[in-house]
Design an enzyme around this catalytic site. Structure first.
Site, PDB file in Angstrom:
ATOM      1  N   SER A 103      22.085 -84.193  -3.675  1.00 34.58           N
ATOM      2  CA  SER A 103      21.687 -85.588  -3.946  1.00 34.58           C
ATOM      3  C   SER A 103      20.166 -85.667  -4.014  1.00 34.58           C
ATOM      4  O   SER A 103      19.474 -84.748  -3.545  1.00 34.58           O
ATOM      5  CB  SER A 103      22.191 -86.473  -2.802  1.00 34.58           C
ATOM      6  OG  SER A 103      21.622 -87.762  -2.849  1.00 34.58           O
ATOM      7  N   TYR A 129      22.690 -88.450   6.535  1.00 31.79           N
ATOM      8  CA  TYR A 129      23.134 -88.090   5.176  1.00 31.79           C
ATOM      9  C   TYR A 129      22.096 -87.169   4.519  1.00 31.79           C
ATOM     10  O   TYR A 129      22.456 -86.146   3.924  1.00 31.79           O
ATOM     11  CB  TYR A 129      23.334 -89.366   4.347  1.00 31.79           C
ATOM     12  CG  TYR A 129      23.825 -89.122   2.931  1.00 31.79           C
ATOM     13  CD1 TYR A 129      25.141 -88.729   2.686  1.00 31.79           C
ATOM     14  CD2 TYR A 129      22.975 -89.292   1.837  1.00 31.79           C
ATOM     15  CE1 TYR A 129      25.597 -88.511   1.393  1.00 31.79           C
ATOM     16  CE2 TYR A 129      23.424 -89.084   0.539  1.00 31.79           C
ATOM     17  CZ  TYR A 129      24.736 -88.687   0.326  1.00 31.79           C
ATOM     18  OH  TYR A 129      25.180 -88.476  -0.969  1.00 31.79           O
TER      19      TYR A 129
HETATM   20  N1  NAP Z   1      27.342 -92.016  -5.870  1.00 31.07           N
HETATM   21  C1  NAP Z   1      26.082 -91.632  -5.728  1.00 31.07           C
HETATM   22  O1  NAP Z   1      25.143 -92.432  -5.916  1.00 31.07           O
HETATM   23  C2  NAP Z   1      25.771 -90.207  -5.368  1.00 31.07           C
HETATM   24  C3  NAP Z   1      24.450 -89.767  -5.496  1.00 31.07           C
HETATM   25  C4  NAP Z   1      24.137 -88.455  -5.141  1.00 31.07           C
HETATM   26  C5  NAP Z   1      25.118 -87.619  -4.682  1.00 31.07           C
HETATM   27  N2  NAP Z   1      26.401 -88.067  -4.546  1.00 31.07           N
HETATM   28  C6  NAP Z   1      27.413 -87.134  -4.031  1.00 31.07           C
HETATM   29  O2  NAP Z   1      28.444 -87.011  -4.978  1.00 31.07           O
HETATM   30  C7  NAP Z   1      29.627 -86.543  -4.334  1.00 31.07           C
HETATM   31  C8  NAP Z   1      30.821 -87.363  -4.837  1.00 31.07           C
HETATM   32  O3  NAP Z   1      30.696 -88.702  -4.372  1.00 31.07           O
HETATM   33  P1  NAP Z   1      31.021 -89.975  -5.264  1.00 31.07           P
HETATM   34  O4  NAP Z   1      29.746 -90.697  -5.460  1.00 31.07           O
HETATM   35  O5  NAP Z   1      31.825 -89.593  -6.436  1.00 31.07           O
HETATM   36  O6  NAP Z   1      31.848 -90.856  -4.194  1.00 31.07           O
HETATM   37  P2  NAP Z   1      33.419 -91.192  -4.054  1.00 31.07           P
HETATM   38  O7  NAP Z   1      33.906 -91.865  -5.282  1.00 31.07           O
HETATM   39  O8  NAP Z   1      33.531 -91.912  -2.763  1.00 31.07           O
HETATM   40  O9  NAP Z   1      34.095 -89.756  -3.963  1.00 31.07           O
HETATM   41  C9  NAP Z   1      34.062 -88.994  -2.779  1.00 31.07           C
HETATM   42  C10 NAP Z   1      35.184 -87.970  -2.845  1.00 31.07           C
HETATM   43  O10 NAP Z   1      35.125 -87.139  -1.661  1.00 31.07           O
HETATM   44  C11 NAP Z   1      36.441 -86.975  -1.202  1.00 31.07           C
HETATM   45  N3  NAP Z   1      36.489 -86.677   0.224  1.00 31.07           N
HETATM   46  C12 NAP Z   1      35.946 -87.366   1.242  1.00 31.07           C
HETATM   47  N4  NAP Z   1      36.288 -86.797   2.409  1.00 31.07           N
HETATM   48  C13 NAP Z   1      37.069 -85.723   2.120  1.00 31.07           C
HETATM   49  C14 NAP Z   1      37.744 -84.753   2.885  1.00 31.07           C
HETATM   50  N5  NAP Z   1      37.701 -84.742   4.233  1.00 31.07           N
HETATM   51  N6  NAP Z   1      38.450 -83.793   2.249  1.00 31.07           N
HETATM   52  C15 NAP Z   1      38.517 -83.795   0.914  1.00 31.07           C
HETATM   53  N7  NAP Z   1      37.913 -84.685   0.118  1.00 31.07           N
HETATM   54  C16 NAP Z   1      37.200 -85.646   0.720  1.00 31.07           C
HETATM   55  C17 NAP Z   1      37.156 -88.268  -1.534  1.00 31.07           C
HETATM   56  O11 NAP Z   1      38.553 -88.023  -1.650  1.00 31.07           O
HETATM   57  P3  NAP Z   1      39.692 -88.473  -0.614  1.00 31.07           P
HETATM   58  O12 NAP Z   1      39.176 -89.652   0.152  1.00 31.07           O
HETATM   59  O13 NAP Z   1      40.861 -88.779  -1.485  1.00 31.07           O
HETATM   60  O14 NAP Z   1      39.913 -87.260   0.227  1.00 31.07           O
HETATM   61  C18 NAP Z   1      36.558 -88.597  -2.887  1.00 31.07           C
HETATM   62  O15 NAP Z   1      37.315 -87.987  -3.912  1.00 31.07           O
HETATM   63  C19 NAP Z   1      29.363 -86.670  -2.831  1.00 31.07           C
HETATM   64  O16 NAP Z   1      29.062 -85.404  -2.313  1.00 31.07           O
HETATM   65  C20 NAP Z   1      28.137 -87.568  -2.768  1.00 31.07           C
HETATM   66  O17 NAP Z   1      27.387 -87.352  -1.600  1.00 31.07           O
HETATM   67  C21 NAP Z   1      26.751 -89.334  -4.897  1.00 31.07           C
END
Ligand code: NAP
Length: 249
Positions: A142, A155
């Site tokens: 990130s 985080y």
């Molecule tokens: N959105 C942003 O602005 C942003 C920016 C920079 C980086 N990121 C990173 O991008 C990645 C994806 O996040 P997103 O933004 O797409 O958010 P999201 O829509 O909330 O997706 C998060 C995913 O992680 C999974 N997850 C959470 N806990 C888990 C566990 N114990 N085992 C397996 N899967 C798990 C969730 O699936 P289940 O709940 O179904 O298990 C979900 O599919 C993350 O690493 C986040 O830190 C996001």
């Protein structure tokens, strides 16, 4: 360019956001995708979408925090498709709060999912890549893995850990095992990530932010992933820092 058609990928956190979008992008490029998360109903719907587009997907119920669950999922994927060529370590959580609020269970959850979970999947997939002397591991860090923000202390610590681990892993497995490692560092992406923030003030702050600028879409990060995967075999795209144009921080 590296031809990724027919390759096999494990994508964690594929039930929503970036992971789901990445799965669709990779499947459209001919990659067989193992879509992993805990919410299997969401994964079932994603599989249907992949199949409708002519792609191939395998639903993997997986909690990345549990090494046995990860090992079982990787075994199922390798058993079904014969190998694991690509690992997209994307699962992550971001329940923000100030440190003095002592939300220790949320701190532990971030460390468990964002750091230990990523290590668990890496450990489960690496032997397959070492055996075939090829592979590509893409870790989703990130902007919080490059800079520190107030309210994001834990985080940021986890995402800095992902960035550090990615660079060290690249040095260790590139030359020795012909495995490429990419660290993707997105800015603000429109996903469900902020919906899980329990601190009302920070959740409101993130919701306000979404009104102030056009966020990236998950598919933008899917395209970023494709760029790294499709680079020629001798090119390791080590880091990709991708931000909304309007993001002024
Ligand atoms: N959105 C942003 O602005 C942003 C920016 C920079 C980086 N990121 C990173 O991008 C990645 C994806 O996040 P997103 O933004 O797409 O958010 P999201 O829509 O909330 O997706 C998060 C995913 O992680 C999974 N997850 C959470 N806990 C888990 C566990 N114990 N085992 C397996 N899967 C798990 C969730 O699936 P289940 O709940 O179904 O298990 C979900 O599919 C993350 O690493 C986040 O830190 C996001």
């Amino acid at each position: 360019m590296t031809n990724i058609k027919g390759k096999v990928a494990l994508i964690t956190g594929a039930s929503s956001g970036i992971g789901a979008a990445a799965a669709l992008k990779l499947a459209a490029a001919g990659v067989k995708v193992g879509i992993a998360a805990r919410r299997v109903d969401r994964l079932g719907a994603l599989k249907a979408e992949v199949t409708k587009g002519g792609g191939e997907a395998l639903v993997l119920e997986m909690d990345v925090v549990d090494p046995a669950s990860v090992a079982a999922g990787v075994k199922k994927l390798a058993g079904a498709y014969g190998s694991v060529d690509i690992l997209c370590n994307n699962a992550g959580v971001m329940p923000l709060s100030d440190v003095d609020q002592l939300q220790t269970s949320e701190w532990h959850q971030m460390v468990d999912v964002n750091v230990k979970g990523l290590l668990n999947t890496t450990a489960a997939v690496l032997p397959h890549m070492i055996e075939q002397h090829s592979g590509h591991i893409c870790n989703v860090s990130s902007i919080a893995g490059r800079k520190v923000f107030k309210g994001l202390s834990v985080y940021c610590a986890t995402k800095h850990a992902v960035a550090a681990f990615s660079d060290g892993l690249r040095m260790e497995v590139g030359q020795k095992h012909n495995i490429r490692v990419t660290c993707i560092q997105p800015g603000a992406v429109r996903t469900e990530l902020y919906a899980h923030i329990t601190d009302a003030g920070y959740r409101q702050q993130m919701e306000d932010l979404a009104q102030q600028m056009k966020f990236l879409e998950g598919s933008d990060i899917g395209d970023t992933l494709l760029f790294a995967l499709q680079a020629p075999a001798h090119v390791n795209v080590a880091e990709l820092f991708v931000l909304p144009t309007e993001q002024g921080w």
